[in-house]
Scaffold this motif. Sequence first.
Motif, mmCIF file in Angstrom:
data_model
loop_
_atom_site.group_PDB
_atom_site.id
_atom_site.type_symbol
_atom_site.label_atom_id
_atom_site.label_comp_id
_atom_site.label_asym_id
_atom_site.label_seq_id
_atom_site.Cartn_x
_atom_site.Cartn_y
_atom_site.Cartn_z
ATOM 1 N N TYR A 1 19.374 -49.903 -0.771
ATOM 2 C CA TYR A 1 19.606 -50.315 0.519
ATOM 3 C C TYR A 1 18.330 -50.605 1.109
ATOM 4 O O TYR A 1 17.159 -50.118 0.982
ATOM 5 C CB TYR A 1 20.535 -49.353 1.141
ATOM 6 C CG TYR A 1 21.700 -49.044 0.810
ATOM 7 C CD1 TYR A 1 22.774 -49.798 1.261
ATOM 8 C CD2 TYR A 1 21.772 -47.938 -0.104
ATOM 9 C CE1 TYR A 1 23.972 -49.446 0.461
ATOM 10 C CE2 TYR A 1 22.806 -47.598 -0.656
ATOM 11 C CZ TYR A 1 24.265 -48.378 -0.391
ATOM 12 O OH TYR A 1 25.418 -47.907 -0.727
ATOM 13 N N PRO B 1 30.047 -41.178 3.410
ATOM 14 C CA PRO B 1 30.924 -42.317 3.844
ATOM 15 C C PRO B 1 30.480 -43.144 4.724
ATOM 16 O O PRO B 1 30.817 -44.382 4.956
ATOM 17 C CB PRO B 1 32.383 -41.684 3.799
ATOM 18 C CG PRO B 1 32.125 -40.202 4.375
ATOM 19 C CD PRO B 1 30.893 -39.814 3.665
ATOM 20 N N GLU B 2 29.646 -42.542 5.669
ATOM 21 C CA GLU B 2 29.402 -43.287 7.216
ATOM 22 C C GLU B 2 28.492 -44.619 6.546
ATOM 23 O O GLU B 2 28.166 -45.319 7.545
ATOM 24 C CB GLU B 2 28.768 -42.320 7.964
ATOM 25 C CG GLU B 2 29.914 -41.315 8.820
ATOM 26 C CD GLU B 2 29.912 -40.192 7.753
ATOM 27 O OE1 GLU B 2 29.438 -39.959 6.842
ATOM 28 O OE2 GLU B 2 30.700 -39.134 8.363
ATOM 29 N N ILE C 1 26.429 -50.532 7.190
ATOM 30 C CA ILE C 1 26.299 -51.786 6.401
ATOM 31 C C ILE C 1 27.170 -52.781 7.345
ATOM 32 O O ILE C 1 26.687 -53.829 7.510
ATOM 33 C CB ILE C 1 26.819 -51.777 5.052
ATOM 34 C CG1 ILE C 1 26.023 -50.848 4.316
ATOM 35 C CG2 ILE C 1 26.754 -53.227 4.707
ATOM 36 C CD1 ILE C 1 26.496 -50.580 2.977
ATOM 37 N N ASP C 2 28.157 -52.324 7.790
ATOM 38 C CA ASP C 2 28.999 -53.257 8.762
ATOM 39 C C ASP C 2 28.248 -53.616 9.766
ATOM 40 O O ASP C 2 28.617 -54.641 10.602
ATOM 41 C CB ASP C 2 30.381 -52.682 8.792
ATOM 42 C CG ASP C 2 31.316 -52.359 7.710
ATOM 43 O OD1 ASP C 2 30.916 -53.312 6.633
ATOM 44 O OD2 ASP C 2 32.128 -51.460 7.494
ATOM 45 N N GLU D 1 22.738 -54.281 1.618
ATOM 46 C CA GLU D 1 22.636 -53.905 0.288
ATOM 47 C C GLU D 1 21.658 -54.579 -0.635
ATOM 48 O O GLU D 1 21.594 -55.756 -0.575
ATOM 49 C CB GLU D 1 23.932 -53.795 -0.514
ATOM 50 C CG GLU D 1 25.095 -52.935 0.187
ATOM 51 C CD GLU D 1 26.571 -53.063 -0.479
ATOM 52 O OE1 GLU D 1 27.295 -51.877 -0.575
ATOM 53 O OE2 GLU D 1 26.831 -54.515 -0.660
ATOM 54 N N SER E 1 28.777 -46.902 4.875
ATOM 55 C CA SER E 1 29.359 -48.209 4.784
ATOM 56 C C SER E 1 29.401 -48.738 6.496
ATOM 57 O O SER E 1 29.366 -50.009 6.652
ATOM 58 C CB SER E 1 30.878 -48.301 4.369
ATOM 59 O OG SER E 1 31.617 -47.333 5.206
ATOM 60 N N SER E 2 29.500 -47.875 7.436
ATOM 61 C CA SER E 2 29.518 -48.182 8.646
ATOM 62 C C SER E 2 28.241 -48.847 9.067
ATOM 63 O O SER E 2 27.977 -49.881 10.014
ATOM 64 C CB SER E 2 29.959 -47.103 9.493
ATOM 65 O OG SER E 2 31.184 -46.517 9.400
ATOM 66 N N TRP F 1 26.761 -41.434 11.771
ATOM 67 C CA TRP F 1 25.985 -42.433 11.352
ATOM 68 C C TRP F 1 24.322 -42.090 11.115
ATOM 69 O O TRP F 1 24.005 -42.387 9.944
ATOM 70 C CB TRP F 1 26.010 -43.588 12.303
ATOM 71 C CG TRP F 1 27.454 -44.461 12.333
ATOM 72 C CD1 TRP F 1 28.605 -43.829 11.793
ATOM 73 C CD2 TRP F 1 27.786 -45.643 12.801
ATOM 74 N NE1 TRP F 1 29.479 -44.946 12.301
ATOM 75 C CE2 TRP F 1 28.886 -45.930 12.600
ATOM 76 C CE3 TRP F 1 26.732 -46.711 13.088
ATOM 77 C CZ2 TRP F 1 29.573 -47.276 13.021
ATOM 78 C CZ3 TRP F 1 27.027 -47.950 13.617
ATOM 79 C CH2 TRP F 1 28.774 -48.152 13.697
#
Length: 218
Positions: free
Chosen positions: A3, A50-51, A56-57, A63, A53-54, A35
Amino acid sequence: MGYRMRRGLFFCVTGGRSIFLDVEADRYFGIKPGWDQAFQALVADDIAGPELSSLIDAGILVEDDAVGGITRPPAILPATKEMSVERVWPISGLGLRFIIAQIEVVIALRTRTFSNVLRPIADHASIVGPGRTAGLDPEWKPFVSAFFSSSALRPRSGHCLTNSIAFMRVAQSLGFKAELVLGVCAAPFSAHCWVQADGHVLNDRLENIRNFEPILTI
């Protein structure tokens, strides 16, 4: 999976929080605690959770298999000294250059994007070799004195950003090598900008910069 930060986005950790600077959008912002925990874990090469992905969104992270992780901002040694100055009158030719530069910067910040205003400074800094520094060159003293002496005639002379960019423009045009520093404080949030070289703060006072963590250095 690797990342990296989105281009034009910079960060620092201060007061336990991550603060971001989006140069393209000309804004500072923070992120949700969950986050932030994931982001700081990623920076520390820990399990991010898991945060991620947030982030990235939200366009904070991208990535990229070509990188191994988030790179922390390069460390900058905090200034520990001030330049002693003597205010001179009448205004010298160098003082007039500061006045003109500050007028130009005020106009530029109103008519151009923040990133476009910063880009020439960054481009110049990337191509010049070792320059004159505050601790080695006595010519810095009359330079800084002329800057402070012109303050009464410079528009927005109390505005740290226009002050610092104008200072850098004149310094670079004369071959001086310095660093433009943007810093933040988390609690309460505030931002500041100054110029330093060789451990000396050049266009400000130490008491005004002590509480700020550098987020971008050019």
